[in-house]
Motif scaffolding. Structure first.
Motif, mmCIF file in Angstrom:
data_model
loop_
_atom_site.group_PDB
_atom_site.id
_atom_site.type_symbol
_atom_site.label_atom_id
_atom_site.label_comp_id
_atom_site.label_asym_id
_atom_site.label_seq_id
_atom_site.Cartn_x
_atom_site.Cartn_y
_atom_site.Cartn_z
ATOM 1 N N VAL A 7 0.837 -1.204 0.000
ATOM 2 C CA VAL A 7 0.000 0.000 0.000
ATOM 3 C C VAL A 7 0.872 1.253 0.000
ATOM 4 O O VAL A 7 0.630 2.207 -0.755
ATOM 5 C CB VAL A 7 -0.946 -0.017 1.216
ATOM 6 C CG1 VAL A 7 -1.653 1.325 1.362
ATOM 7 C CG2 VAL A 7 -1.958 -1.131 1.074
ATOM 8 N N LEU A 8 1.919 1.293 0.845
ATOM 9 C CA LEU A 8 2.787 2.462 0.915
ATOM 10 C C LEU A 8 3.560 2.649 -0.391
ATOM 11 O O LEU A 8 3.695 3.781 -0.891
ATOM 12 C CB LEU A 8 3.759 2.311 2.094
ATOM 13 C CG LEU A 8 3.124 2.324 3.487
ATOM 14 C CD1 LEU A 8 4.172 2.033 4.554
ATOM 15 C CD2 LEU A 8 2.443 3.652 3.765
ATOM 16 N N ARG A 51 6.822 1.811 14.284
ATOM 17 C CA ARG A 51 5.550 2.521 14.147
ATOM 18 C C ARG A 51 5.775 3.974 13.747
ATOM 19 O O ARG A 51 5.042 4.525 12.918
ATOM 20 C CB ARG A 51 4.766 2.431 15.460
ATOM 21 C CG ARG A 51 4.322 1.030 15.829
ATOM 22 C CD ARG A 51 3.567 1.028 17.151
ATOM 23 N NE ARG A 51 2.357 1.792 17.064
ATOM 24 C CZ ARG A 51 1.188 1.318 16.675
ATOM 25 N NH1 ARG A 51 1.087 0.049 16.306
ATOM 26 N NH2 ARG A 51 0.118 2.075 16.632
ATOM 27 N N ALA A 52 6.801 4.608 14.335
ATOM 28 C CA ALA A 52 7.072 6.010 14.019
ATOM 29 C C ALA A 52 7.507 6.169 12.560
ATOM 30 O O ALA A 52 7.075 7.101 11.867
ATOM 31 C CB ALA A 52 8.142 6.555 14.959
ATOM 32 N N PHE A 53 8.355 5.245 12.059
ATOM 33 C CA PHE A 53 8.815 5.329 10.677
ATOM 34 C C PHE A 53 7.647 5.113 9.703
ATOM 35 O O PHE A 53 7.531 5.813 8.694
ATOM 36 C CB PHE A 53 9.903 4.279 10.427
ATOM 37 C CG PHE A 53 11.220 4.596 11.078
ATOM 38 C CD1 PHE A 53 12.275 3.693 11.019
ATOM 39 C CD2 PHE A 53 11.417 5.796 11.752
ATOM 40 C CE1 PHE A 53 13.496 3.984 11.608
ATOM 41 C CE2 PHE A 53 12.626 6.095 12.365
ATOM 42 C CZ PHE A 53 13.682 5.180 12.296
ATOM 43 N N ILE A 54 6.793 4.112 10.006
ATOM 44 C CA ILE A 54 5.645 3.831 9.131
ATOM 45 C C ILE A 54 4.691 5.025 9.103
ATOM 46 O O ILE A 54 4.158 5.413 8.057
ATOM 47 C CB ILE A 54 4.923 2.560 9.608
ATOM 48 C CG1 ILE A 54 5.817 1.333 9.394
ATOM 49 C CG2 ILE A 54 3.599 2.376 8.878
ATOM 50 C CD1 ILE A 54 5.305 0.067 10.034
ATOM 51 N N LYS A 55 4.501 5.652 10.250
ATOM 52 C CA LYS A 55 3.621 6.814 10.318
ATOM 53 C C LYS A 55 4.191 7.975 9.495
ATOM 54 O O LYS A 55 3.470 8.641 8.744
ATOM 55 C CB LYS A 55 3.447 7.229 11.781
ATOM 56 C CG LYS A 55 2.453 8.355 11.993
ATOM 57 C CD LYS A 55 2.234 8.604 13.474
ATOM 58 C CE LYS A 55 1.211 9.713 13.697
ATOM 59 N NZ LYS A 55 0.995 9.972 15.137
ATOM 60 N N SER A 56 5.493 8.225 9.599
ATOM 61 C CA SER A 56 6.125 9.304 8.836
ATOM 62 C C SER A 56 6.062 9.007 7.334
ATOM 63 O O SER A 56 5.821 9.911 6.526
ATOM 64 C CB SER A 56 7.581 9.473 9.284
ATOM 65 O OG SER A 56 7.651 9.841 10.644
ATOM 66 N N GLY A 62 0.949 11.105 1.553
ATOM 67 C CA GLY A 62 -0.418 11.619 1.559
ATOM 68 C C GLY A 62 -1.465 10.686 2.110
ATOM 69 O O GLY A 62 -2.649 10.875 1.844
ATOM 70 N N LEU A 63 -1.075 9.662 2.889
ATOM 71 C CA LEU A 63 -2.037 8.748 3.498
ATOM 72 C C LEU A 63 -2.263 9.122 4.960
ATOM 73 O O LEU A 63 -1.411 9.746 5.595
ATOM 74 C CB LEU A 63 -1.541 7.302 3.410
ATOM 75 C CG LEU A 63 -1.347 6.744 1.997
ATOM 76 C CD1 LEU A 63 -0.796 5.320 2.071
ATOM 77 C CD2 LEU A 63 -2.652 6.755 1.217
#
Length: 299
Positions: A7-8, A51-56, A62-63
């Protein structure tokens, strides 16, 4: 490659952004970005940073980061025991340094116990007034003595009670299309397709289909967005997968079996061969659905 990474990566490619661009925006090393796309979360430096890297990353393409983390919770790396122990130790130290907070916790616990005691006293008083038994009228023909109640739970297990057996969810049927003219009293409608709930194991919901030679799946998002993946048989070699927004629809034709994975099932209207399948009680994100064509029994 994991579904989260797909998805990313797809969102990044649609925007024409390279991994070097993501590195420049987020200040995250390229090797960690590549590990996220490939699903190699063990390369990342700990559960918190993963989690922090995936969020950034999600914000950079733009997700919605919270939406991504909630949808793919099962794909994220598990929190190491050492981190859990460290958090528990910090909480204990904080409680020891704040006796006022500990006192409030004790007060709340005593209050709950006191309320439970009052409820127990009232319950036993009512039991004694009724001669030691609480009776409840049971409609005739709905309970078989000696049978068992089987209730599917959210955790995948089932609880049993030696009183009565809860029937399976009723079959859902759709009438055939009207042909010619007929009177309501002279013609009866026969179902085209029947979807029957069979069992549940955790986030897996199993159904059978009668009245069809193949399976046609129709998806429509009622609110927000939801990712989906569909394959023939159980597995992740998807025939089709995408992220749909509100009011977007998708129709996929398959053979005699289907495996459907919904990122947010409660937001999706799911129809199989025109029959609505209830997804409102599927709380796991994502949830998995299997459907198999059940051959007609000849006598």
């Amino acid at each position: 490659m994991s579904e989260l990474g797909q998805v990313l990566q797809r969102a990044r490619e649609e925007k024409g952004i390279t991994l070097d661009d993501i590195q420049r925006i987020t200040k995250i090393q390229r090797r960690y970005l590549e590990a996220i796309e490939r699903g190699h979360f063990h390369v990342l430096p700990g559960h918190f940073y993963a989690r922090a890297f995936i969020k950034s990353y999600a914000e950079a393409v733009g997700l919605d980061p919270n939406h991504i983390l909630n949808h793919f919770q099962s794909d994220l790396p598990a929190q190491p025991p050492t981190e859990q122990v460290e958090r528990l130790r910090r909480r204990r130290v904080a409680s020891a340094n704040n006796p006022l907070q500990a006192g409030r916790w004790v007060t709340k616990t005593l209050l709950v116990l006191f309320i439970a005691l009052i409820i127990g006293v009232i319950y036993f008083a009512v039991v004694n007034n009724n001669g030691g038994q609480l009776t409840q009228p049971v409609p005739s023909g709905t309970v078989n003595p000696g049978a068992e109640i089987v209730t599917p739970g959210n955790g995948g297990g089932a609880s049993t009670s030696p009183i009565a057996q809860q029937p399976k969810p009723p079959s859902i049927t759709t009438p055939p299309p009207e042909t010619g003219t007929s009177t309501p009293d002279s013609a009866t409608e026969t179902p085209q397709a029947t979807i029957t709930f069979e069992s549940q194991q955790g986030s897996m919901y199993n159904y059978s289909l009668q009245g069809g030679e193949k399976i046609t799946v129709h998806l429509k998002v009622k609110e927000g967005t939801s990712w989906f993946g569909i394959s023939e048989g159980k597995g992740k070699n998807y025939v089709d997968q995408d992220t749909l927004k509100k009011d977007q629809e998708k129709t996929i034709e398959l053979g005699k079996s289907a495996y459907i994975r919904l990122g947010k099932p409660t937001a999706v209207e799911l129809k199989v061969n025109g029959v609505l399948v209830d997804t409102s009680k599927m709380k796991s994100m994502p949830s998995n659905i299997t459907i198999k064509v059940k051959e007609a029994v000849t006598q």
